[in-house]
Design a protein around this motif. Structure first.
Motif, short mmCIF file in Angstrom:
data_model
loop_
_atom_site.label_atom_id
_atom_site.label_comp_id
_atom_site.label_asym_id
_atom_site.label_seq_id
_atom_site.Cartn_x
_atom_site.Cartn_y
_atom_site.Cartn_z
N MET A 87 34.60 42.01 -86.01
CA MET A 87 35.45 42.90 -85.65
C MET A 87 35.08 42.70 -83.92
SD MET A 87 33.19 45.16 -87.94
CE MET A 87 33.46 46.88 -86.48
N GLU A 89 33.98 45.97 -81.40
CA GLU A 89 33.89 46.92 -81.62
C GLU A 89 33.83 47.48 -79.86
OE1 GLU A 89 32.17 50.14 -82.76
OE2 GLU A 89 32.09 48.97 -83.70
N TRP A 90 33.85 48.76 -79.80
CA TRP A 90 33.13 49.24 -78.10
C TRP A 90 32.04 50.44 -78.22
CZ3 TRP A 90 37.51 47.88 -79.99
CH2 TRP A 90 38.19 47.38 -78.69
N PHE A 91 31.14 50.05 -77.35
CA PHE A 91 29.77 50.79 -77.64
C PHE A 91 29.25 51.09 -76.36
CE2 PHE A 91 25.32 51.30 -77.85
CZ PHE A 91 25.36 52.24 -79.09
N THR A 142 30.10 50.56 -71.03
CA THR A 142 31.05 50.15 -72.46
C THR A 142 30.82 49.17 -72.59
OG1 THR A 142 32.06 52.46 -72.50
CG2 THR A 142 33.00 50.93 -74.19
N SER A 146 31.96 41.89 -80.11
CA SER A 146 32.81 40.71 -81.08
C SER A 146 31.68 40.22 -82.12
CB SER A 146 33.76 40.12 -80.64
OG SER A 146 33.64 38.94 -80.30
N ARG A 149 30.89 42.44 -88.60
CA ARG A 149 29.98 43.49 -89.17
C ARG A 149 28.51 43.86 -89.23
NH1 ARG A 149 32.95 47.79 -90.73
NH2 ARG A 149 34.90 46.96 -91.23
N ILE A 152 27.47 42.80 -85.79
CA ILE A 152 27.64 44.13 -84.60
C ILE A 152 25.98 45.52 -85.03
CG2 ILE A 152 28.45 45.87 -84.09
CD1 ILE A 152 31.11 43.35 -83.85
N LYS A 153 26.24 46.04 -86.40
CA LYS A 153 25.43 46.90 -86.16
C LYS A 153 23.78 46.74 -86.69
CE LYS A 153 24.46 49.78 -90.78
NZ LYS A 153 23.99 50.13 -91.82
N ILE A 156 23.60 46.70 -82.26
CA ILE A 156 23.08 48.57 -81.71
C ILE A 156 22.16 49.08 -82.67
CG2 ILE A 156 24.54 50.51 -82.32
CD1 ILE A 156 27.14 49.02 -82.38
#
Length: 162
Positions: A87, A89-91, A142, A146, A149, A152-153, A156
């Motif tokens: 994935m 992701e933009w965070f 931001t 990568s 899933r 990344i979770k 975060i």
């Protein structure tokens, strides 16, 4: 995000949301389909700093854009097929997040979290591609990250969100 909904007799419905940045968004949906949207600063929820009136068609188009139904990132079109668990992701780094004023290397995202920071977009819209481990993360950055899933979770939840 906190959401408060109110019925407006003879007018329609109002939804007010407070974001993680403590900014307020109010949306009034009129019975005839018009929508009014108001944005309030984080330190003053009493007076709006901007507002917009949309018809029903405009509202549905914006909802599709925000919901990701209109634009699919070109990278995902090939990445999802080639590597289905990878994935991007933009965070956005919020105020008081643990990562603020930490450098990427100190967070050990690659070593322990199996995630890579592939870019940073600063509040000033400056873009940093493939940032070095010494790059300091600032409030409002931001991060484009990568990995898989779940990794990344975890990153975060543990290191990036307040």
């Amino acid at each position: 995000m906190k959401v408060r909904e109110t019925e407006l007799p003879g007018i329609g419905h109002k939804a007010e949301m407070i974001t993680r940045n403590n900014e307020k968004l109010a949306i009034i949906t009129h019975d005839d389909g018009r929508r009014e949207m108001y944005h309030f600063q984080e330190d003053d929820h009493g007076e709006s700093i901007s507002g917009i009136l949309l018809n029903d068609e405009e509202t549905r188009q914006i909802a599709a854009i925000l919901g990701g139904m209109v634009y699919k990132l070109k990278a995902f079109e090939t990445v999802e097929v080639a590597i289905d668990k990878l994935m991007i992701e933009w965070f956005k780094i919020e105020k008081n997040a643990p990562a603020v004023q930490q450098n990427i290397g100190d967070l050990s995202v690659r070593q322990y979290d199996q995630v890579t920071v592939i870019a940073i977009v600063r509040k000033s819209y400056e873009k940093m591609l493939n940032p070095e481990p010494e790059t300091v993360i600032e409030e409002g950055d931001t991060l484009v990250i990568s990995g898989e899933r779940q990794e990344i979770k975890n990153l975060i939840l543990k290191k990036l969100s307040s």
